[in-house]
Write a protein that holds these residues in place. Structure first.
Motif, PDB file in Angstrom:
ATOM      1  N   MET A   1       0.839  -1.171   0.000  1.00 21.69           N
ATOM      2  CA  MET A   1       0.000   0.000   0.000  1.00 21.69           C
ATOM      3  C   MET A   1       0.887   1.238   0.000  1.00 21.69           C
ATOM      4  SD  MET A   1      -2.974   0.894   2.635  1.00 21.69           S
ATOM      5  CE  MET A   1      -2.978   2.497   3.321  1.00 21.69           C
ATOM      6  N   SER A   2       0.592   2.199  -0.831  1.00 23.03           N
ATOM      7  CA  SER A   2       1.396   3.397  -0.943  1.00 23.03           C
ATOM      8  C   SER A   2       0.718   4.546  -0.217  1.00 23.03           C
ATOM      9  CB  SER A   2       1.573   3.743  -2.417  1.00 23.03           C
ATOM     10  OG  SER A   2       2.312   4.925  -2.536  1.00 23.03           O
ATOM     11  N   THR A   3       1.514   5.359   0.472  1.00 24.01           N
ATOM     12  CA  THR A   3       1.010   6.542   1.149  1.00 24.01           C
ATOM     13  C   THR A   3       1.741   7.752   0.606  1.00 24.01           C
ATOM     14  OG1 THR A   3       2.644   6.524   2.903  1.00 24.01           O
ATOM     15  CG2 THR A   3       0.676   5.170   3.251  1.00 24.01           C
ATOM     16  N   PRO A   4       1.257   8.955   0.886  1.00 20.88           N
ATOM     17  CA  PRO A   4       1.981  10.135   0.416  1.00 20.88           C
ATOM     18  C   PRO A   4       3.365  10.242   1.029  1.00 20.88           C
ATOM     19  CG  PRO A   4      -0.206  10.750   1.211  1.00 20.88           C
ATOM     20  CD  PRO A   4      -0.004   9.301   1.520  1.00 20.88           C
ATOM     21  N   TYR A   5       3.611   9.512   2.123  1.00 22.03           N
ATOM     22  CA  TYR A   5       4.885   9.611   2.803  1.00 22.03           C
ATOM     23  C   TYR A   5       5.786   8.416   2.536  1.00 22.03           C
ATOM     24  CZ  TYR A   5       1.984  12.929   5.228  1.00 22.03           C
ATOM     25  OH  TYR A   5       1.140  13.944   5.513  1.00 22.03           O
ATOM     26  N   SER A   6       5.496   7.635   1.526  1.00 25.22           N
ATOM     27  CA  SER A   6       6.256   6.407   1.318  1.00 25.22           C
ATOM     28  C   SER A   6       7.623   6.647   0.713  1.00 25.22           C
ATOM     29  CB  SER A   6       5.462   5.436   0.439  1.00 25.22           C
ATOM     30  OG  SER A   6       5.224   6.023  -0.816  1.00 25.22           O
ATOM     31  N   GLY A   7       7.904   7.842   0.273  1.00 26.61           N
ATOM     32  CA  GLY A   7       9.239   8.094  -0.251  1.00 26.61           C
ATOM     33  C   GLY A   7       9.352   9.510  -0.741  1.00 26.61           C
ATOM     34  N   ALA A   8      10.565   9.966  -0.927  1.00 24.50           N
ATOM     35  CA  ALA A   8      10.809  11.317  -1.404  1.00 24.50           C
ATOM     36  C   ALA A   8      11.337  11.244  -2.815  1.00 24.50           C
ATOM     37  CB  ALA A   8      11.817  12.010  -0.503  1.00 24.50           C
ATOM     38  N   THR A   9      11.008  12.246  -3.614  1.00 26.01           N
ATOM     39  CA  THR A   9      11.534  12.323  -4.956  1.00 26.01           C
ATOM     40  C   THR A   9      12.971  12.820  -4.861  1.00 26.01           C
ATOM     41  OG1 THR A   9       9.364  12.880  -5.789  1.00 26.01           O
ATOM     42  CG2 THR A   9      11.226  13.356  -7.227  1.00 26.01           C
ATOM     43  N   PRO A  10      13.921  12.120  -5.461  1.00 27.06           N
ATOM     44  CA  PRO A  10      15.308  12.553  -5.363  1.00 27.06           C
ATOM     45  C   PRO A  10      15.517  13.882  -6.079  1.00 27.06           C
ATOM     46  CG  PRO A  10      15.098  10.717  -6.886  1.00 27.06           C
ATOM     47  CD  PRO A  10      13.756  10.920  -6.246  1.00 27.06           C
ATOM     48  N   ALA A  11      16.535  14.624  -5.637  1.00 27.02           N
ATOM     49  CA  ALA A  11      16.852  15.897  -6.275  1.00 27.02           C
ATOM     50  C   ALA A  11      17.167  15.639  -7.737  1.00 27.02           C
ATOM     51  CB  ALA A  11      18.037  16.551  -5.579  1.00 27.02           C
ATOM     52  N   GLN A  27      13.401   4.941   0.085  1.00 25.74           N
ATOM     53  CA  GLN A  27      13.436   5.419   1.469  1.00 25.74           C
ATOM     54  C   GLN A  27      12.019   5.651   1.954  1.00 25.74           C
ATOM     55  OE1 GLN A  27      16.003   5.981   3.644  1.00 25.74           O
ATOM     56  NE2 GLN A  27      14.472   6.508   5.151  1.00 25.74           N
ATOM     57  N   ASN A  28      11.675   5.095   3.116  1.00 25.77           N
ATOM     58  CA  ASN A  28      10.351   5.288   3.694  1.00 25.77           C
ATOM     59  C   ASN A  28      10.516   6.115   4.950  1.00 25.77           C
ATOM     60  OD1 ASN A  28       7.815   5.203   4.765  1.00 25.77           O
ATOM     61  ND2 ASN A  28       7.553   2.988   4.558  1.00 25.77           N
ATOM     62  N   TYR A  29      10.316   7.433   4.812  1.00 27.68           N
ATOM     63  CA  TYR A  29      10.502   8.326   5.941  1.00 27.68           C
ATOM     64  C   TYR A  29       9.454   8.077   7.020  1.00 27.68           C
ATOM     65  CZ  TYR A  29      13.688  10.860   2.960  1.00 27.68           C
ATOM     66  OH  TYR A  29      14.719  11.196   2.168  1.00 27.68           O
ATOM     67  N   ALA A  30       8.257   7.677   6.626  1.00 33.06           N
ATOM     68  CA  ALA A  30       7.195   7.449   7.600  1.00 33.06           C
ATOM     69  C   ALA A  30       7.558   6.296   8.536  1.00 33.06           C
ATOM     70  CB  ALA A  30       5.879   7.162   6.894  1.00 33.06           C
ATOM     71  N   SER A  31       8.318   5.326   8.062  1.00 34.08           N
ATOM     72  CA  SER A  31       8.699   4.212   8.927  1.00 34.08           C
ATOM     73  C   SER A  31       9.710   4.655   9.969  1.00 34.08           C
ATOM     74  CB  SER A  31       9.269   3.061   8.104  1.00 34.08           C
ATOM     75  OG  SER A  31      10.516   3.439   7.551  1.00 34.08           O
ATOM     76  N   ASP A  32      10.416   5.783   9.712  1.00 31.66           N
ATOM     77  CA  ASP A  32      11.377   6.299  10.678  1.00 31.66           C
ATOM     78  C   ASP A  32      10.685   7.074  11.793  1.00 31.66           C
ATOM     79  OD1 ASP A  32      13.332   5.273   9.080  1.00 31.66           O
ATOM     80  OD2 ASP A  32      13.770   7.165   8.076  1.00 31.66           O
ATOM     81  N   LEU A  74      -2.362  16.643  13.112  1.00 29.94           N
ATOM     82  CA  LEU A  74      -1.826  16.618  11.740  1.00 29.94           C
ATOM     83  C   LEU A  74      -0.624  17.546  11.615  1.00 29.94           C
ATOM     84  CD1 LEU A  74      -2.026  15.727   8.790  1.00 29.94           C
ATOM     85  CD2 LEU A  74      -3.594  17.641   8.432  1.00 29.94           C
ATOM     86  N   MET A  75      -0.722  18.748  12.157  1.00 29.10           N
ATOM     87  CA  MET A  75       0.393  19.693  12.073  1.00 29.10           C
ATOM     88  C   MET A  75       1.621  19.164  12.820  1.00 29.10           C
ATOM     89  SD  MET A  75      -0.310  22.177  10.169  1.00 29.10           S
ATOM     90  CE  MET A  75      -1.397  21.230   9.142  1.00 29.10           C
ATOM     91  N   ARG A  76       1.409  18.571  14.006  1.00 26.02           N
ATOM     92  CA  ARG A  76       2.540  18.002  14.749  1.00 26.02           C
ATOM     93  C   ARG A  76       3.180  16.855  13.967  1.00 26.02           C
ATOM     94  NH1 ARG A  76      -0.873  18.636  19.236  1.00 26.02           N
ATOM     95  NH2 ARG A  76      -1.421  16.430  19.203  1.00 26.02           N
ATOM     96  N   GLN A  77       2.345  16.016  13.372  1.00 22.37           N
ATOM     97  CA  GLN A  77       2.873  14.893  12.601  1.00 22.37           C
ATOM     98  C   GLN A  77       3.621  15.380  11.360  1.00 22.37           C
ATOM     99  OE1 GLN A  77      -0.656  12.585  11.926  1.00 22.37           O
ATOM    100  NE2 GLN A  77      -0.414  11.405  13.811  1.00 22.37           N
ATOM    101  N   GLU A  78       3.088  16.393  10.693  1.00 21.60           N
ATOM    102  CA  GLU A  78       3.763  16.928   9.510  1.00 21.60           C
ATOM    103  C   GLU A  78       5.100  17.549   9.892  1.00 21.60           C
ATOM    104  OE1 GLU A  78       3.033  16.734   6.238  1.00 21.60           O
ATOM    105  OE2 GLU A  78       1.354  15.448   6.785  1.00 21.60           O
ATOM    106  N   LEU A  79       5.140  18.244  11.024  1.00 23.01           N
ATOM    107  CA  LEU A  79       6.391  18.833  11.485  1.00 23.01           C
ATOM    108  C   LEU A  79       7.407  17.745  11.814  1.00 23.01           C
ATOM    109  CD1 LEU A  79       7.956  21.372  12.249  1.00 23.01           C
ATOM    110  CD2 LEU A  79       6.968  21.191  14.526  1.00 23.01           C
ATOM    111  N   GLU A  80       6.958  16.706  12.478  1.00 21.42           N
ATOM    112  CA  GLU A  80       7.864  15.603  12.816  1.00 21.42           C
ATOM    113  C   GLU A  80       8.347  14.893  11.552  1.00 21.42           C
ATOM    114  OE1 GLU A  80      10.273  13.452  15.195  1.00 21.42           O
ATOM    115  OE2 GLU A  80       9.012  15.132  15.821  1.00 21.42           O
ATOM    116  N   LEU A  81       7.450  14.722  10.589  1.00 18.66           N
ATOM    117  CA  LEU A  81       7.845  14.104   9.322  1.00 18.66           C
ATOM    118  C   LEU A  81       8.880  14.964   8.602  1.00 18.66           C
ATOM    119  CD1 LEU A  81       7.488  11.911   7.172  1.00 18.66           C
ATOM    120  CD2 LEU A  81       5.633  13.275   6.221  1.00 18.66           C
ATOM    121  N   ALA A  82       8.683  16.279   8.621  1.00 18.49           N
ATOM    122  CA  ALA A  82       9.658  17.175   7.994  1.00 18.49           C
ATOM    123  C   ALA A  82      11.010  17.051   8.688  1.00 18.49           C
ATOM    124  CB  ALA A  82       9.159  18.614   8.046  1.00 18.49           C
TER     125      ALA A  82
END
Length: 178
Positions: A1-11, A27-32, A74-82
């Motif tokens: 299953m794919s989520t919006p946080y399942s990976g970042a687009t490389p530069a 890279q799965n940032y959400a798993s971190d 949501l804002m706290r989670q987005e900040l932590e994800l960032a």
């Protein structure tokens, strides 16, 4: 299953989402993200048989409270994800900087040994002391040219952020009613 946080687009990556050739390399940032991410609202919105939210008998204040809690979470989670994403990207940047440092050292060694080779090549025609002096003078010329070019670049630097100062001076006027 794919989520919006399942990976970042490389530069420099593709404009849209393209799954990586090797899914294990993604890279799965959400798993971190290890903080407890349970829903902040304890109520949960019941659903009708038609699939619409059943909000009969629930006060507007309660609904607004649930929305506020969810937005806050949501804002706290987005900040932590960032933070997690930035940490991962900073680690990659640090590794890249280390590689550039190694490349710089290797370049220094190449210049050193090429200088020695030139000195010994000249030493076959003239005395070794004079050939070393000629190589040193050549490096002195290279250093002088680099110094002059660097000084010109530094003279072009303007430490005052002109555009930022201009836009900040317009802010008070924008806040006043016309």
């Amino acid at each position: 299953m794919s989520t919006p946080y399942s990976g970042a687009t490389p530069a420099g990556g593709q404009a849209g989402y393209a799954p990586p050739a090797d899914p294990a390399a993604q890279q799965n940032y959400a798993s971190d993200y290890t903080e407890n991410t349970a829903h902040s609202g304890a109520m949960g919105t019941p659903m009708t048989a038609a699939g619409n939210p059943d909000i009969e008998g629930i006060s507007v204040g309660t609904l607004i409270g649930e929305v506020t809690k969810d937005l806050s979470t949501l804002m706290r989670q987005e900040l932590e994800l960032a933070k997690v994403e930035m940490k991962a990207e900073a680690k990659k940047a640090g590794q890249g900087a280390g590689m550039f440092g190694a490349a710089g050292f290797a370049g220094y060694m190449v210049a050193l040994f090429l200088s020695l080779a030139l000195m010994w090549a000249l030493a076959s025609a003239i005395p070794t002391g004079w050939s070393a002096l000629i190589v040193a003078i050549l490096w002195g010329i290279v250093g002088a040219v680099a110094f002059v070019m660097g000084r010109k670049k530094f003279q072009q630097v303007n430490p005052k952020p002109e555009r930022t100062v201009d836009t900040l001076s317009e802010v008070p006027g924008a806040l006043k009613p016309n």
